[in-house]
Design an enzyme around this catalytic site. Structure first.
Site, short mmCIF file in Angstrom:
data_model
loop_
_atom_site.label_atom_id
_atom_site.label_comp_id
_atom_site.label_asym_id
_atom_site.label_seq_id
_atom_site.Cartn_x
_atom_site.Cartn_y
_atom_site.Cartn_z
N HIS A 131 -10.87 29.66 -1.24
CA HIS A 131 -10.40 30.87 -0.56
C HIS A 131 -10.57 32.10 -1.47
CE1 HIS A 131 -7.75 27.73 1.48
NE2 HIS A 131 -8.41 28.27 2.49
N GLN A 152 -6.57 24.72 17.39
CA GLN A 152 -7.79 24.05 16.92
C GLN A 152 -7.54 22.63 16.45
OE1 GLN A 152 -8.41 27.16 13.82
NE2 GLN A 152 -8.97 25.47 12.48
N GLU A 180 -19.12 28.67 3.66
CA GLU A 180 -20.16 27.75 4.15
C GLU A 180 -19.63 26.32 4.21
OE1 GLU A 180 -23.64 28.19 1.72
OE2 GLU A 180 -24.20 30.08 2.68
N ASP A 191 -17.30 25.23 5.98
CA ASP A 191 -17.18 24.94 7.42
C ASP A 191 -18.42 25.53 8.08
OD1 ASP A 191 -14.11 24.01 7.78
OD2 ASP A 191 -14.31 25.50 6.20
N GLN A 212 -18.63 26.11 11.86
CA GLN A 212 -17.72 27.22 12.19
C GLN A 212 -18.37 28.57 11.88
OE1 GLN A 212 -13.40 27.14 11.09
NE2 GLN A 212 -14.04 28.53 9.50
N SER A 218 -7.91 22.43 1.49
CA SER A 218 -6.44 22.29 1.50
C SER A 218 -6.06 20.84 1.76
CB SER A 218 -5.84 23.18 2.58
OG SER A 218 -6.31 24.50 2.42
P1 AMP Z 1 -9.24 27.06 5.82
O1 AMP Z 1 -8.00 27.66 5.22
O2 AMP Z 1 -9.52 25.68 5.38
O3 AMP Z 1 -9.29 27.25 7.32
O4 AMP Z 1 -10.45 27.90 5.25
C1 AMP Z 1 -10.46 29.30 5.35
C2 AMP Z 1 -11.82 29.80 4.95
O5 AMP Z 1 -12.10 29.38 3.61
C3 AMP Z 1 -12.94 29.24 5.82
O6 AMP Z 1 -13.90 30.26 6.05
C4 AMP Z 1 -13.51 28.13 4.97
O7 AMP Z 1 -14.86 27.85 5.22
C5 AMP Z 1 -13.34 28.72 3.57
N1 AMP Z 1 -13.31 27.65 2.58
C6 AMP Z 1 -12.49 26.58 2.54
N2 AMP Z 1 -12.79 25.78 1.50
C7 AMP Z 1 -13.84 26.36 0.87
C8 AMP Z 1 -14.64 26.00 -0.26
N3 AMP Z 1 -14.41 24.89 -0.96
N4 AMP Z 1 -15.64 26.83 -0.62
C9 AMP Z 1 -15.91 27.95 0.10
N5 AMP Z 1 -15.19 28.34 1.17
C10 AMP Z 1 -14.18 27.56 1.56
#
Ligand code: AMP
Length: 290
Positions: free
Chosen positions: A39, A68, A155, A157, A160, A193
């Site tokens: 993040h 979701q 990237e 996701d 997404q 997470s």
């Molecule tokens: P989330 O909180 O898991 O919904 O993720 C929020 C944003 O952070 C989304 O755009 C994810 O793709 C990005 N994200 C989560 N983990 C990573 C990671 N390891 N590397 C890069 N972006 C991430």
């Protein structure tokens, strides 16, 4: 600027209007919280777009979006740590943290949904029906509310990210969608997470995702162009590591259509699987022959 903690759409709207009146830009980082270095890479990218002058606003939204998650998925178990996340946001210089309760996002009478059609169907869409409708709806609401110049996504996701690019284009939202490469642990596991939920054994098994992707990339560099061969090898690798596979796919990066053989630019390999009960995803760009 110190951190403003916002919980209602009305608060955001008032501030967005004031910002627009001053001609100052906003960069938005949508998350589900439990913030980690992945993040923070998004936050860095957002701040990079805003530039050093400090005229713009870096906003982070934190919302575990019930829409979701399927009925049998891990919505209840999804890790939450709002106070810690608030501290992180302060430390990294986020200006606005928007963490609304679910009834603020989906009040009684809510009935309007966004669905990206073809891009929602394959890959994660197969095993998570309704997931991308939930994602597209909440992202669309956030983009409409914040009217950011930039919105930053990982990237990690990948499907997404493709879908968000499509909805931004199709609905004329005019946001610049910024994609950020995957941040990984030292052993290659993509930060997530959900990694917090892994037992020690599952954590070890989870390294198989990046391992099979790296092997495929290496094989591809060495000249293996048959996608089906690389897929079979990866499936075997996951199985041997004790990962219950959801899918392994080699697709074009825009339409997510299967590719065979591997030739041309913009090809990506994506995997999804379960370590114990925890669903993990990862992906890697495959090299293109010259
Ligand atoms: P989330 O909180 O898991 O919904 O993720 C929020 C944003 O952070 C989304 O755009 C994810 O793709 C990005 N994200 C989560 N983990 C990573 C990671 N390891 N590397 C890069 N972006 C991430």
């Amino acid at each position: 600027m110190s951190l403003s903690f916002l919980t209602t759409a009305a608060q955001v709207r008032t501030r967005v209007a004031a910002l627009a009146a001053q001609g100052r830009p906003l960069a938005l980082v949508p998350t589900m919280g439990c913030l980690h270095a992945g993040h923070l890479a998004l936050v860095e990218a957002a701040k990079g777009r805003l530039g050093p002058e400090g005229g713009g606003v870096a906003a982070l939204s934190l919302f575990v979006n019930p829409l979701q998650f399927g009925p049998h998925e891990d919505f209840g178990r999804y890790p939450r740590q709002l106070e810690e996340d608030r501290g992180v946001c302060e430390r990294v210089g986020i200006d606005w943290l928007y963490a609304p309760p679910a009834q603020e996002v989906y009040p009684p009478g809510f009935q309007t949904y966004v669905s990206c059609e073809a891009l929602s169907l394959p890959l994660c869409g197969q095993s998570r029906p309704g997931h991308f409708r939930g994602v597209a709806t909440v992202v669309c609401k956030l983009l409409a509310l914040f009217r950011p110049r930039w919105a930053v996504f990982g990237e990690k996701d990948f499907q997404q990210l493709c879908l968000i690019r499509a909805l931004n284009r199709d609905l004329d939202l005019g946001v610049e969608i910024v994609g950020v490469p995957i941040i990984r642990e030292a052993d290659g596991l993509a930060l997530s997470s959900r990694n917090k939920l892994l037992s020690a054994t599952e954590r070890r098994q989870a390294t198989a995702l990046f391992r099979v992707l790296s092997t495929a990339r290496q094989r591809c560099c060495e000249g293996e162009r048959r996608a089906w061969v690389l897929k079979e090898e990866a499936e075997r690798g996951l199985l041997e590591a004790g990962i219950r596979m959801d899918y392994v796919a080699i697709v074009d990066e825009v339409g997510l259509a299967p590719v065979e053989p591997i030739e041309g630019r913009g090809i990506r390999m994506l995997v999804a699987g379960f370590a114990g009960g925890i669903r993990l995803i990862d992906n890697i760009a495959l090299p293109c022959p010259d």
